[in-house]
Motif scaffolding. Structure first.
Motif, PDB file in Angstrom:
ATOM      1  N   ILE B  22       0.852  -1.203   0.000  1.00 54.65           N
ATOM      2  CA  ILE B  22       0.000   0.000   0.000  1.00 54.65           C
ATOM      3  C   ILE B  22       0.884   1.248   0.000  1.00 54.65           C
ATOM      4  N   LEU B  23       1.961   1.208   0.802  1.00 52.82           N
ATOM      5  CA  LEU B  23       2.830   2.387   0.940  1.00 52.82           C
ATOM      6  C   LEU B  23       3.497   2.725  -0.395  1.00 52.82           C
ATOM      7  N   ARG B  35       5.888   7.358   7.670  1.00 48.43           N
ATOM      8  CA  ARG B  35       6.585   6.132   8.054  1.00 48.43           C
ATOM      9  C   ARG B  35       7.869   6.464   8.792  1.00 48.43           C
ATOM     10  N   LEU B  36       8.334   5.537   9.601  1.00 52.01           N
ATOM     11  CA  LEU B  36       9.638   5.701  10.259  1.00 52.01           C
ATOM     12  C   LEU B  36      10.547   4.508  10.021  1.00 52.01           C
ATOM     13  N   CYS B  37      10.021   3.290  10.216  1.00 47.93           N
ATOM     14  CA  CYS B  37      10.908   2.129  10.087  1.00 47.93           C
ATOM     15  C   CYS B  37      11.108   1.741   8.621  1.00 47.93           C
ATOM     16  N   LYS B  40      13.363   2.946   1.700  1.00 50.58           N
ATOM     17  CA  LYS B  40      13.462   2.428   0.329  1.00 50.58           C
ATOM     18  C   LYS B  40      14.754   1.636   0.162  1.00 50.58           C
ATOM     19  N   GLY B  41      14.646   0.511  -0.519  1.00 55.85           N
ATOM     20  CA  GLY B  41      15.856  -0.244  -0.836  1.00 55.85           C
ATOM     21  C   GLY B  41      16.190  -1.335   0.160  1.00 55.85           C
ATOM     22  N   MET B  60      -3.894  -1.640   9.299  1.00 55.25           N
ATOM     23  CA  MET B  60      -2.797  -2.459   8.775  1.00 55.25           C
ATOM     24  C   MET B  60      -1.569  -1.578   8.556  1.00 55.25           C
ATOM     25  N   ALA B  61      -0.391  -2.181   8.615  1.00 61.95           N
ATOM     26  CA  ALA B  61       0.837  -1.445   8.304  1.00 61.95           C
ATOM     27  C   ALA B  61       0.964  -1.348   6.795  1.00 61.95           C
ATOM     28  N   ALA B  62       0.964  -0.128   6.276  1.00 58.01           N
ATOM     29  CA  ALA B  62       0.985   0.063   4.816  1.00 58.01           C
ATOM     30  C   ALA B  62       2.284  -0.426   4.192  1.00 58.01           C
ATOM     31  N   CYS B  63       3.359  -0.476   4.981  1.00 51.62           N
ATOM     32  CA  CYS B  63       4.655  -0.841   4.404  1.00 51.62           C
ATOM     33  C   CYS B  63       4.788  -2.346   4.173  1.00 51.62           C
ATOM     34  N   THR B  64       3.933  -3.148   4.828  1.00 48.75           N
ATOM     35  CA  THR B  64       4.052  -4.602   4.657  1.00 48.75           C
ATOM     36  C   THR B  64       2.802  -5.238   4.044  1.00 48.75           C
ATOM     37  N   THR B  65       1.745  -4.479   3.869  1.00 51.57           N
ATOM     38  CA  THR B  65       0.495  -5.047   3.367  1.00 51.57           C
ATOM     39  C   THR B  65       0.388  -4.866   1.854  1.00 51.57           C
TER      40      THR B  65
END
Lengths: 480, 239
Positions: B22-23, B35-37, B40-41, B60-65
């Motif tokens: 999603i992110l 985001r903090l954790c 990119k890369g 939900m966490a957008a960085c992992t979903t």
């Protein structure tokens, strides 16, 4: 000193108003109501020297300036100069040194303007005995609008100089170990040049006001809270006043040199500090004279007294007039601090003028590096007087020792002397009169003490005065 | 079979390649999700939860979903903002974050997020934990007072620098980043030029001797809120 304190009456003035921070005064009286002991208490404690231990050396100039919101630049620069020593840099690039000087002159200008216009002028415009409801900066704004505006604008100008050299008007980051983090752009220079002529005119006006007041009331002021004392400051190698860098000079009340051109790191061989149990402020003294006689004054009065000359024409002319009043001997009149302060204010404006026309400020060479050293001492002349910063840094780059001797600490004993002198003159029986309070405050205020610097306190309380008899019974109580 | 899927963020229809988080999908479409954790890369971590969105009704966490077809995502919503602010405030009180003299000020993502969300002071009491500082390395230090346990340094060091110098030790409130050596950083191969040094969003893993060299006014977040670069790109591409 009083021999048997329990038999004495005690008067407390708490807090003293229109000084930076707050403190209180207690007077101990004997049975005949003569002042036997006067103490200017600083009752708060902050302990910066302890809590910067363990922090990395490059953080120190930014942390220690948080001691104060009035002259943080002094601590910022004193710490940065010490950290120049820690990173092994003895001579900065011309751009770095001149940017720091510009910041310093802006700082002294704004601090001196604040003190003279906002804190001191109500006393000299309305008289010491005027109603406290009028004798304040709001009263000045109502009755002398032009002067109030000039005070605000001069202070603002100083703050603008600080912003363009340190990045922010309060608590910036300009000075870093070994140099500076920015130069002065042409745009910034031109913005500052625009208002300079007006500042000079207003500065000269304030100087005239302070001078005329002192000269007109000379007979009376000569005795008001005044006393002979030693004076200490840094001076340039040729004896000129230098507020940013120099070597230590101390003179006695007659102008004889006690020591001269003492390299800053050797301060510890010449100055010691005495601790007294009733105050968090220490009492510095000149070692060779001992604690009893070795106390000294710092700040504008001391600096004008110790300097052989001032290297800017208008301030030098004013200095000559100032010294002529005492036939070239040191001026020991407490209230002459105000005149001396305005001489310095004009000097700062002249210096800012000089620097703004110096192309070095647009240089690109900002930071130097040398070989790391474990210990360094630095001194600047802060608005209120000589400021010592001494640090030890370990091989991991962490501060392990810090000692700060701030200006108000050096003026500790002089302020006590001034309070005792004034209290003796103005105490009438064992009644607390407005006159007594006012006169004591005026004498303390001449030193422009910064109590948050000296013990590192903040806050404001209503004025409370209490008078006790020798058995501790409350005789009189007054609040303001 | 089409490789593109369609979903919505705050009611806006968005197309992205299948498999995107999603992110990432939001970012490609000029929508900034705080985001903090996440960095990119390097592989996503999903630990800070600042990127929390409501996806199909669930936080939900957008960085992992990963995005799914027809997914309904709420990003700019009161409920989401409240959760994010609470998380940021908790991060502030959990460590010792003294922005007023921190050398990361102006370049700090935690501070920048607080400014973006208009957080003047945290609602929770400060814990003032006692944390250590590892100053033993000649060029690099870790100030655990400022660490938010995002693991960006750990992941970047492993995945980009190819080094095994950092990792987590302990659990719960005692959890911390530690050097993979008995006596701290000085016994590791960490170097000031490592990508891991640039990965720290706060002032925890820092180079020595260079603090405050960027003047106020020229620091990363001095003029525009964090995330403005992502939002600007979107505006530029729609012109």
């Amino acid at each position: 000193m009083a021999q048997s304190i329990e038999k004495l009456n005690r008067i407390a003035i708490e807090p003293v108003t229109r000084v930076e921070g707050h403190g209180k005064v207690t007077l101990l009286l004997d049975d005949r109501n003569h002042v036997r002991q006067a103490r200017f208490h600083i009752v708060e404690f902050r302990g910066f020297e302890r809590f910067i231990q363990g922090r990395p050396y490059w953080e120190v100039p930014v942390i220690v300036q948080r001691l104060c919101g009035i002259c943080p630049v002094s601590h910022h620069l004193a710490a940065a100069k010490a950290m120049d020593g820690i990173v092994g840099v003895d001579q900065l690039t011309p751009t770095a040194e001149k940017m720091r000087r510009l910041m310093h002159y802006g700082q002294i200008l704004q601090s001196h303007a604040l003190h003279f216009f906002h804190l001191c002028s109500p006393d000299i415009l309305f008289g010491f005995d005027a109603d406290p409801q009028i004798r304040n900066v709001i009263g000045v704004a109502a009755k002398h609008k032009d002067l109030a505006v000039q005070g605000v604008m001069l202070r603002k100008y100083g703050q603008e100089v600080i912003k363009r050299t340190a990045g922010k008007k309060i608590h910036g980051t300009g000075a870093i170990p070994g140099g500076i983090n920015k130069n002065l752009s042409i745009t910034e220079r031109d913005e500052l040049l625009k208002d300079l002529a007006q500042m000079k005119e207003w500065g000269l006006g304030a100087l005239k006001l302070a001078k005329d007041y002192t000269v007109e009331h000379l007979d009376w002021l000569a005795d008001f809270g005044s006393f002979p004392s030693n004076h200490l400051s840094i001076v340039r190698e040729d004896g000129a006043m230098d507020l940013y860098h120099g070597r230590l000079r101390a003179i006695d009340a007659e102008g004889n040199k006690i020591f001269d051109q003492v390299a800053v790191p050797r301060y510890i061989d010449y100055i010691a500090e005495e601790v007294r149990p009733w105050s968090y402020m220490k009492f510095p003294f000149i070692k060779s004279l001992g604690a009893e006689k070795g106390w000294y004054r710092v700040g504008p009065l001391a600096r004008v007294n110790t300097a052989d000359f001032i290297d800017t024409p208008l301030a030098e002319e004013a200095r000559r007039e100032f010294m002529a009043v005492t036939d070239g001997k040191p001026n020991n009149i407490t209230m002459a601090y105000h005149w001396a302060r305005m001489i310095e204010l004009v000097h700062c404006i002249e210096k800012i003028d000089e620097l703004l026309h110096d192309g070095d400020l647009q240089g690109e060479d900002l930071v130097l590096k040398g070989e790391r050293r474990p210990e360094a001492v630095a001194i600047v002349e802060a608005p209120r007087g000589t400021l010592f910063h001494h640090y030890k840094v370990d091989e991991n780059d962490q501060v392990v020792m810090a000692n700060l001797i701030v200006s108000t600490t050096s003026n500790n004993e002089p302020m006590n002397q001034a309070v005792r002198k004034v209290a003796d003159q103005y105490l009438d029986g064992h009644q607390i009169t407005e006159g007594l309070l006012n006169h004591i405050e005026v004498a303390i205020r001449a030193y422009d003490p910064c109590l948050s610097c000296a013990t590192h306190a903040l806050g404001r309380m209503p004025l409370l005065v209490q008078l006790f008899d020798s058995r501790g019974n409350l005789l009189d109580r007054k609040t303001r | 079979m089409s490789n593109t899927i369609t979903f919505s963020i705050d009611g806006k229809e968005i197309e992205c390649k299948a498999g995107r988080t999603i992110l990432d999908a939001a970012e490609e479409n000029g929508i900034y999700i705080p985001r903090l954790c996440h960095r990119k890369g390097v592989s996503p971590h999903g630990s800070c939860r600042v990127c929390t969105v409501i996806a199909n009704g669930k936080p939900m966490a957008a960085c992992t979903t990963p995005v799914t077809p027809g997914m309904v995502v709420e990003n700019d919503a009161e409920e989401v903002t409240a959760m994010r602010k609470a998380i940021i405030e908790m991060l502030f009180v959990e460590g010792n974050h003294f922005c007023m003299f921190c050398e990361k000020s102006g370049n700090c993502e935690l501070q920048a997020l607080a400014y973006r969300f208009g957080i003047a002071a945290p609602r929770y009491p400060y814990l003032f934990p006692h944390r250590e500082i590892d100053f033993g390395h000649p060029d690099v230090f870790i100030d655990h007072n400022r660490c938010i346990l995002c693991a960006r340094c750990i992941r970047t060091s492993r995945e980009i620098d190819g080094k095994e110098v950092l990792g987590f030790v302990e659990r719960g409130p005692r959890k911390k980043v530690a050097a993979n050596a008995e006596h701290g950083l000085r016994e590791t191969e960490i170097a000031v030029g490592d990508e891991a040094m640039a990965a720290c969003p706060v002032g925890a893993l820092m180079p020595k001797h260079v603090g405050y060299q960027v003047p106020i006014g020229k620091r990363e977040f001095d003029h525009e809120p964090i995330g403005s670069d992502i939002e600007k790109e979107a505006k530029a591409s729609t012109k």
